[in-house]
Design an enzyme around this catalytic site. Structure first.
Site, PDB file in Angstrom:
ATOM      1  N   ARG A 145      -2.161 -11.689   4.541  1.00  0.00           N
ATOM      2  CA  ARG A 145      -3.524 -11.392   4.071  1.00  0.00           C
ATOM      3  C   ARG A 145      -3.712 -11.937   2.664  1.00  0.00           C
ATOM      4  O   ARG A 145      -2.858 -11.733   1.809  1.00  0.00           O
ATOM      5  CB  ARG A 145      -3.787  -9.873   4.022  1.00  0.00           C
ATOM      6  CG  ARG A 145      -3.924  -9.120   5.319  1.00  0.00           C
ATOM      7  CD  ARG A 145      -5.002  -9.552   6.288  1.00  0.00           C
ATOM      8  NE  ARG A 145      -6.258 -10.071   5.763  1.00  0.00           N
ATOM      9  CZ  ARG A 145      -7.267  -9.339   5.310  1.00  0.00           C
ATOM     10  NH1 ARG A 145      -7.190  -8.034   5.289  1.00  0.00           N
ATOM     11  NH2 ARG A 145      -8.381  -9.902   4.894  1.00  0.00           N
ATOM     12  N   TYR A 155       0.848  -1.172   0.000  1.00  0.00           N
ATOM     13  CA  TYR A 155       0.000   0.000   0.000  1.00  0.00           C
ATOM     14  C   TYR A 155       0.891   1.233   0.000  1.00  0.00           C
ATOM     15  O   TYR A 155       1.987   1.208   0.556  1.00  0.00           O
ATOM     16  CB  TYR A 155      -0.868   0.049   1.257  1.00  0.00           C
ATOM     17  CG  TYR A 155      -1.985  -0.961   1.319  1.00  0.00           C
ATOM     18  CD1 TYR A 155      -3.266  -0.622   0.918  1.00  0.00           C
ATOM     19  CD2 TYR A 155      -1.770  -2.235   1.812  1.00  0.00           C
ATOM     20  CE1 TYR A 155      -4.314  -1.531   1.007  1.00  0.00           C
ATOM     21  CE2 TYR A 155      -2.808  -3.158   1.898  1.00  0.00           C
ATOM     22  CZ  TYR A 155      -4.075  -2.796   1.497  1.00  0.00           C
ATOM     23  OH  TYR A 155      -5.105  -3.698   1.582  1.00  0.00           O
ATOM     24  N   TYR A 206       0.089  -9.772   1.258  1.00  0.00           N
ATOM     25  CA  TYR A 206       1.136  -9.127   2.057  1.00  0.00           C
ATOM     26  C   TYR A 206       1.118  -9.652   3.482  1.00  0.00           C
ATOM     27  O   TYR A 206       0.084 -10.099   3.974  1.00  0.00           O
ATOM     28  CB  TYR A 206       0.996  -7.599   2.023  1.00  0.00           C
ATOM     29  CG  TYR A 206      -0.307  -7.068   2.552  1.00  0.00           C
ATOM     30  CD1 TYR A 206      -0.489  -6.820   3.915  1.00  0.00           C
ATOM     31  CD2 TYR A 206      -1.366  -6.802   1.692  1.00  0.00           C
ATOM     32  CE1 TYR A 206      -1.679  -6.331   4.395  1.00  0.00           C
ATOM     33  CE2 TYR A 206      -2.576  -6.314   2.178  1.00  0.00           C
ATOM     34  CZ  TYR A 206      -2.722  -6.083   3.525  1.00  0.00           C
ATOM     35  OH  TYR A 206      -3.915  -5.594   4.004  1.00  0.00           O
ATOM     36  N   HIS A 211      -6.962  -8.977  -1.712  1.00  0.00           N
ATOM     37  CA  HIS A 211      -8.289  -8.407  -1.457  1.00  0.00           C
ATOM     38  C   HIS A 211      -8.364  -6.961  -1.899  1.00  0.00           C
ATOM     39  O   HIS A 211      -7.343  -6.280  -2.023  1.00  0.00           O
ATOM     40  CB  HIS A 211      -8.661  -8.516   0.029  1.00  0.00           C
ATOM     41  CG  HIS A 211      -7.763  -7.709   0.922  1.00  0.00           C
ATOM     42  ND1 HIS A 211      -6.558  -8.170   1.388  1.00  0.00           N
ATOM     43  CD2 HIS A 211      -7.887  -6.458   1.427  1.00  0.00           C
ATOM     44  CE1 HIS A 211      -5.980  -7.249   2.146  1.00  0.00           C
ATOM     45  NE2 HIS A 211      -6.764  -6.203   2.183  1.00  0.00           N
ATOM     46  N   HIS A 237     -10.610  -3.510  -0.749  1.00  0.00           N
ATOM     47  CA  HIS A 237     -11.551  -2.923   0.217  1.00  0.00           C
ATOM     48  C   HIS A 237     -12.662  -2.198  -0.541  1.00  0.00           C
ATOM     49  O   HIS A 237     -12.381  -1.474  -1.496  1.00  0.00           O
ATOM     50  CB  HIS A 237     -10.835  -1.917   1.119  1.00  0.00           C
ATOM     51  CG  HIS A 237      -9.816  -2.533   2.023  1.00  0.00           C
ATOM     52  ND1 HIS A 237     -10.100  -2.923   3.307  1.00  0.00           N
ATOM     53  CD2 HIS A 237      -8.506  -2.834   1.834  1.00  0.00           C
ATOM     54  CE1 HIS A 237      -9.013  -3.428   3.877  1.00  0.00           C
ATOM     55  NE2 HIS A 237      -8.029  -3.388   3.000  1.00  0.00           N
TER      56      HIS A 237
END
Lengths: 195, 234
Positions: free
Chosen positions: B155, B106, B145, B158, B160
């Protein structure tokens, strides 16, 4: 009977800022913010108020990755939404967002206007959604103002056990400013709603 | 004015506030019983964001973060419908998404994962549904990640999603996963969702959505709380 199951909620996670609050977090490259902590820009009518607070976890530590959303009526108690038939105060959307990761003390700070009561017998209030990393679904609460006679008759406040009502009432913090801390757990746990 | 109410929150299909395997929930989830309140005008209204809230490239994450070239990774299309729980499409409602880049990074300042930032990928996007509730994003498939929940925790891939729907009560923040991801069975966030609704968080590969020669397609429908089917007159 509903035809389809509601999609389950998942946590907003720690990295919501560039999707939901990009300008507050200083992202120059990317999206503009649709909503932020300055809700009363321009010539919106109403008394300017500041509402600030922190979100505390069960160990009383301030949370640095919470997102607070506010939905409120204008100074005359009208919502900017078609379900409110009374029309709207132009320029005031009534929606604000603030993450707690920018202020050095992890406060959320909203500059807004004091809402009017949406209906007879109701007290002025702001509707709040609380979310954060470590929370799988958001929680609903409300912010009320001290010294409002209508608090005594408000249909929502009256559903709250007397000894917990104070968790929903902001504390005066100088002129036209209020503190509203949110406690996720513990003796002072904020009242959250099933609605 | 009709006193339409919204369907109740489907608690049996939602994760609990405290899910011990997802460690940070233990100090952050409310522990006292929620207080039931009536649905008033405050809850039956909500923020309104229409098509004028969205810029041209907001729904194309392969374009909205470009500086000097194309973002790296596998281009994908994510499309579907936003519905209410009575099966009606939700028109003109805002979707906001955010995600990691193809390397699982991110751009958020606090993401310290040792994976490269892509200078041409921002990772945030938004769009508004059409008259039938359809939406469509073009993006890059996000990478997995690591995260500090437990030893060797990762995780799953995905995206959000944040949605408003028709009122303050239909607000939803969730995550979309990808079919066949081996990390799903190990992820405490995904697994905190009751088994009966968990699979609705996993998108479906769709050849119909796939754009030939350009990008694979994934279908993901989202169901929000809607107006009760039997409204009462005030």
């Amino acid at each position: 009977m509903a035809k389809s199951r509601q999609t389950p909620s998942q946590t907003v996670g720690p990295y919501f800022a560039y999707g939901l609050t990009p300008e507050q977090y200083g992202y120059q490259h990317g999206l503009r913010s649709l909503a932020g902590p300055d809700m009363a820009a321009g010539d919106v009518e109403g008394l300017r108020v500041r509402i600030e607070g922190r979100v505390f976890d069960g160990a009383d530590a301030p949370i640095s990755d919470a997102l607070i959303e506010i939905w409120q009526a204008d100074a005359l108690g009208r919502y900017a939404h078609p379900a409110d038939p009374r029309g709207r105060n132009s320029g005031f959307t009534g929606f604000g967002r603030c993450g707690t990761g920018i202020d050095p003390r992890n406060r959320f700070i909203f500059d807004t206007i004091k809402p009017g009561a949406p209906a007879d017998g109701q007290a002025p209030h702001l509707n709040v959604i609380v979310m954060m990393r470590g929370m799988l679904l958001h929680a609903f609460t409300r912010i009320y103002f001290p010294d409002e006679a209508a608090n005594a008759t408000d249909p929502v406040l009256n559903r709250v056990p007397t000894d917990r009502r104070s968790t929903l009432i902001a504390i005066p913090l100088g002129r036209d400013a209020y503190r509203f801390d949110i406690h996720m757990q513990g003796e002072r746990e904020t009242v959250f709603f099933d609605v | 004015m009709t006193s339409e109410t919204f369907t109740p929150r489907d608690w049996s299909g939602q994760p609990a506030y405290i899910a011990p395997d997802y460690k940070s929930t233990t100090l952050r989830g409310p522990t006292k019983p929620l207080i039931p309140i009536p649905q008033t005008l405050s809850e039956l209204t909500g923020p309104v964001y229409g098509h004028d809230s969205v810029d041209t490239h907001d729904a194309d994450l392969t374009r909205n973060g470009r500086r000097n070239g194309e973002p790296l990774g596998e281009r994908i299309i994510v499309a579907g419908r936003v519905l209410d729980d009575n099966g009606r499409g939700v028109p003109n409602t805002l979707l906001e998404i955010w995600q990691a880049n193809a390397a699982g990074r991110y751009i958020h300042q606090t993401d310290q994962h040792d994976a490269p930032i892509d200078p041409n990928f921002f990772g945030g996007g938004r769009c508004v549904t059409d008259a039938d509730g359809h939406y469509r994003f073009m993006t890059i498939k996000p990478g997995a990640y690591p995260w500090p929940n437990h030893h060797n925790a990762w995780r799953p891939n995905h995206i959000h999603f944040s949605l408003f729907g028709g009122s303050f009560l239909s607000r939803l923040v969730t995550q979309m996963y990808f079919p066949g991801d081996p990390l799903l069975d190990l992820d405490p966030i995904f697994l905190a969702t009751p088994e009966q609704t968990r699979s609705s968080l996993v998108s479906r590969f769709s050849l119909d959505i796939t754009q030939p020669g350009f990008a694979l397609g994934y279908a993901f429908d989202i169901v929000l709380r809607g107006r009760d089917a039997t409204p009462m007159e005030a």
